[in-house]
Design an enzyme around this catalytic site. Structure first.
Site, PDB file in Angstrom:
ATOM      1  N   LYS A 247       0.927  -1.143  -0.182  1.00 39.72           N
ATOM      2  CA  LYS A 247       0.027  -0.147  -0.096  1.00 39.72           C
ATOM      3  C   LYS A 247       0.921   1.203   0.076  1.00 39.72           C
ATOM      4  O   LYS A 247       2.179   1.184   0.445  1.00 39.72           O
ATOM      5  CB  LYS A 247      -0.879   0.218   1.246  1.00 39.72           C
ATOM      6  CG  LYS A 247      -1.720  -1.032   1.467  1.00 39.72           C
ATOM      7  CD  LYS A 247      -2.731  -0.855   2.744  1.00 39.72           C
ATOM      8  CE  LYS A 247      -3.576  -2.025   3.107  1.00 39.72           C
ATOM      9  NZ  LYS A 247      -4.691  -1.950   2.097  1.00 39.72           N
TER      10      LYS A 247
ATOM     11  N   ARG B 210      -9.736 -12.035   2.699  1.00 34.25           N
ATOM     12  CA  ARG B 210     -10.365 -13.258   2.356  1.00 34.25           C
ATOM     13  C   ARG B 210      -9.539 -14.426   2.467  1.00 34.25           C
ATOM     14  O   ARG B 210     -10.278 -15.355   2.700  1.00 34.25           O
ATOM     15  CB  ARG B 210     -11.005 -12.601   0.974  1.00 34.25           C
ATOM     16  CG  ARG B 210     -10.060 -12.740  -0.121  1.00 34.25           C
ATOM     17  CD  ARG B 210     -10.450 -11.918  -1.558  1.00 34.25           C
ATOM     18  NE  ARG B 210     -10.858 -10.689  -1.159  1.00 34.25           N
ATOM     19  CZ  ARG B 210     -10.944  -9.714  -2.087  1.00 34.25           C
ATOM     20  NH1 ARG B 210     -11.208 -10.162  -3.301  1.00 34.25           N
ATOM     21  NH2 ARG B 210     -11.233  -8.523  -1.977  1.00 34.25           N
TER      22      ARG B 210
END
Length: 490
Positions: free
Chosen positions: A274, A348
């Site tokens: 990020k 996930r």
């Protein structure tokens, strides 16, 4: 082949020392969650407590008729119009606060009085008979959370004003819910240095100890030995090893309820790193775990008739020589293989192992919480959590519960046609959708692979954070969807 988990341990003592941050958070109880703020002990009641009268703009003239001429002149000169979340302090002859008039939306607003505890002068207040009657349970909830200040590293800016209320089951339950919200806030607000996988483990372990539940965990390479390879893949690069935390509670004869929470204690994005701005708030990426722990705690406190299983995969998504890479193929507990299209879609990946494990016990209901996608925030903004459900009855109960307690959520579709976006040439599917569309739906659909259609399941994609302060909801970590889920379970 799916390997069984090792035998569970009974309870177990926490590793934290008594004065540690994790210990202080975990030991908060509904009996005294907000010391000297909401007072329910009649022996401690102050007969001279300042009355607090609630009104809306429509009923303000009726209230003014009952005041003395001097009081009416004071209210008029202050410009008070009884708009929601405003107030007017009316002085007495000696300069003291003789009475407080609070502007509210209506009697059903749980945040009606939340603006007052940190704005009123220090002292003790009591509900008076104003034109709008605020229920004592709503007053307790709003006042308690309006008193919230995160004080782990900085002294409180001031002591909240006290509110005295008559003790009742409703007030006790309201304070219990407020304390669960406080728990979420404290966990999310605590930086990753002090809230890593081991500290989350201590929180869950303490909850097990407090409520007579069973606790177990799998740490580091134990995850591989017990067939949780996806959790291990995401967390293996961190200096602090990944874990899967499990709590079991309740009568085995009751319907089984599984609550799962994403516990990414810090998310760099992995090798798909990020930017600095995107990483700034990633201490909150365990917000799903905080919600799951708080909801499990409420189920146990209220002794709801469920056989509860709480699962928290707790990891850090870090960068090192052994970090999982774009293009890697990760095996999952269910036996499906996942091509890693993006290492920043890690939530996930860890949740899929936990969900696969949860459904092995054939639960009647599964609920998971996760700070899963930025796409949900693009779609609905920071204040409105998205939820997905594979069962219409469950979806209606969650929507009705959200409306009843004013904890807004918004259902989004499990549009299974978008499964084509996961197609992979080398694995059963990819962990990130092609094209960049429908990000929140794609994240939910990935999890959907791991829950049988016959098992009612709801997935909350929550922000767990307030960008802007509102009455009772200061900027920082917050619970979103927690009270809606509790209302549905009840």
């Amino acid at each position: 082949m799916v390997m069984p988990a090792r035998p569970r341990m009974r309870k177990g003592s926490p590793r934290t020392c008594p004065g540690s941050i994790a210990s202080k958070i975990a030991h908060s109880t509904p009996d005294s969650p907000f010391p000297m703020t909401v007072i329910t002990d009649r022996k401690a009641f102050d007969k001279s407590a300042t009355p607090l009268l609630a009104t809306d703009a429509k009923r303000l003239p009726k209230l003014l008729e009952k005041l003395t001429p001097a009081q009416r002149r004071w209210v008029a000169s202050s410009g008070f119009e009884a708009k929601p979340h405003t107030h007017c302090t009316v002085p007495g002859a000696k300069g003291e606060v003789e009475l407080v008039i609070a502007g509210v939306r209506d009697a059903d607003d749980p945040w009606a009085l939340a603006h007052l505890p940190l704005k009123l002068p220090a002292g003790r207040y009591a509900l008076g008979k104003g034109p709008v009657t605020i229920g004592e349970d709503k007053a307790a909830f709003g006042w308690a959370l309006g008193s919230y200040q995160f004080t782990r590293y900085k002294k409180a800016r001031r002591k909240p004003a006290d509110l005295q209320l008559a003790a009742s089951d409703k007030v006790a339950q309201a304070l219990g819910v407020a304390d669960a919200v406080k728990l979420v806030r404290d966990l999310v607000n605590t930086p990753a240095e002090d809230m890593g996988p081991a500290e989350l483990s201590d929180i869950v372990r303490e909850q097990a100890d407090l409520h007579g539940a069973e606790f177990d965990e799998w740490v580091g390479d134990e995850l591989l030995a017990q067939n949780f390879p996806a959790i291990h893949a995401v967390g293996r690069a961190a200096a602090r090893p990944p874990r899967l935390l499990e709590l079991n509670w309740g009568n085995p004869k009751h319907p089984r309820l599984a609550i799962v929470g994403k516990g990414v204690c810090f998310d760099t994005g992995g090798l798909d790193i990020k930017g600095a701005e995107g990483m700034r708030l990633m201490k909150k990426d365990m917000g799903g775990a905080a919600h799951a722990i708080a909801l499990a705690r409420l189920v146990m406190q209220r002794k709801l008739p469920y056989r509860l299983q709480l699962l928290v995969p707790a990891v850090e998504n870090s960068i090192a020589g052994n970090a999982y890479r774009p293009g890697d193929i990760v095996r999952t507990r269910k036996g499906l293989t996942v091509e890693i299209g993006n290492t920043d879609a890690e939530g996930r990946v860890i949740l899929c192992d936990a969900l696969a494990y949860a459904v092995e016990e054939k639960p009647k209901l599964v609920i998971d919480f996760a700070t899963l996608t930025g796409a949900a925030r693009v779609a609905l903004g920071p204040e409105l959590p998205a939820f997905f459900a594979n069962d219409e009855k469950l979806a209606r109960k969650l929507a009705d519960g959200a409306e009843a307690v004013e904890d807004p959520v918004w259902r989004m579709p499990l549009w299974r046609s978008y499964r084509r976006l996961f197609e992979s040439e080398v694995a059963d599917f990819n962990n990130s959708g092609k094209g960049g569309f429908a990000g929140a739906i794609v994240g939910a659909l990935f999890l959907d692979w791991f829950v049988p259609e016959s098992t009612p399941w709801a997935h909350f994609d929550t922000f767990a954070w307030n960008d802007v302060s509102r009455p009772g909801r200061p900027a920082g970590g917050d619970a979103m969807g927690l009270r809606a889920a509790l209302a549905a379970l009840e």
